[in-house]
Write a protein that holds these residues in place. Sequence first.
Motif, PDB file in Angstrom:
ATOM      1  N   ALA A  59       0.679  -1.226   0.184  1.00 33.10           N
ATOM      2  CA  ALA A  59       0.057  -0.082   0.053  1.00 33.10           C
ATOM      3  C   ALA A  59       0.898   1.319  -0.066  1.00 33.10           C
ATOM      4  O   ALA A  59       0.334   2.214  -0.224  1.00 33.10           O
ATOM      5  CB  ALA A  59      -0.963  -0.049   1.186  1.00 33.10           C
ATOM      6  N   THR A 117      -3.602   2.439   3.809  1.00 41.73           N
ATOM      7  CA  THR A 117      -4.420   1.952   2.521  1.00 41.73           C
ATOM      8  C   THR A 117      -5.408   2.999   2.129  1.00 41.73           C
ATOM      9  O   THR A 117      -6.085   2.414   1.175  1.00 41.73           O
ATOM     10  CB  THR A 117      -4.880   0.804   2.801  1.00 41.73           C
ATOM     11  OG1 THR A 117      -5.817   0.632   3.918  1.00 41.73           O
ATOM     12  CG2 THR A 117      -3.732  -0.487   3.305  1.00 41.73           C
ATOM     13  N   ASP A 147      -8.833   5.340  -2.181  1.00 43.01           N
ATOM     14  CA  ASP A 147      -7.797   4.624  -2.247  1.00 43.01           C
ATOM     15  C   ASP A 147      -6.406   5.352  -2.582  1.00 43.01           C
ATOM     16  O   ASP A 147      -5.617   4.684  -2.803  1.00 43.01           O
ATOM     17  CB  ASP A 147      -7.917   3.461  -3.080  1.00 43.01           C
ATOM     18  CG  ASP A 147      -8.211   4.019  -4.447  1.00 43.01           C
ATOM     19  OD1 ASP A 147      -8.456   4.933  -4.733  1.00 43.01           O
ATOM     20  OD2 ASP A 147      -8.084   2.903  -5.392  1.00 43.01           O
ATOM     21  N   GLY A 149      -4.328   6.520  -0.618  1.00 50.37           N
ATOM     22  CA  GLY A 149      -3.115   6.301   0.213  1.00 50.37           C
ATOM     23  C   GLY A 149      -2.611   7.384   1.204  1.00 50.37           C
ATOM     24  O   GLY A 149      -2.864   8.530   1.066  1.00 50.37           O
TER      25      GLY A 149
END
Length: 254
Positions: A59, A117, A147, A149
């Motif tokens: 991730a 993540t 998503d 990060g």
Amino acid sequence: MWRGWFVLMVGALLACLPPPAAAAAAAAPERAKPVGRVDHLAAELRRDPVYVTDHAPRALPEDAADRIRKAVARLGVPVYVAVTPAMLVERYSTEDLVPLIHDSLNRPGLYIVADPTSTGFSAVQYGATTLPVKDAMYAASSELPTDAGAVATIERFVEIALSGHAAERRENAGPRPKSKVRIALDARDRSEREASRKEWSMFAAGTALGGVTVLLLLMGLRRRSATRAERARAKRMETARAKNARAKKREKRR
């Protein structure tokens, strides 16, 4: 008599001795309490104000710590960043961890806890408030897909905090961009709809072609039937004319 006194003395001595378990516990050295997650994070932040977990290698980019360190350095205030999974054994969220880490570290500054993540992160500034932390935090979460990060989220947070328009960007945030998973699912749905449309088009074309063929066949049969009926009618008329001609000849002979 001496035997009785001896038994009493031995019993008294045994009563004064501690139980075996108690004696073992007293003799054993005191065990250290296990280090909790918050204490571990605080210890890591004492060594380096930017801590990045090694439990989420897929991730996070390899240069995650360097990018975060470069981004938060622009803020001009002490910053402590912990990138760690939001939910572990203790079931803490990022919002729960920030004050606990601050209490354990006991240093003024901006504290950021981010999930590796997703865009889930929390930021709180302890001490003199000089940055629009809340506005920048909510704006950054709204402007990025779920998503994105931790690294991209922190970089966007710093950019918004220094933009001078954090409140406006929070208030005017549009729909959150789609995540990579959502984009892939939408693309698959479009592909399936296109395939279904083509399939129905081919079915309709085949059905229409089949219908035209049947229609032409029916028209041919009808035309053939009409031709036969016309021929039969012409033959009957010819037969009738022949009969009439023969009848007239017989009348003339008479």
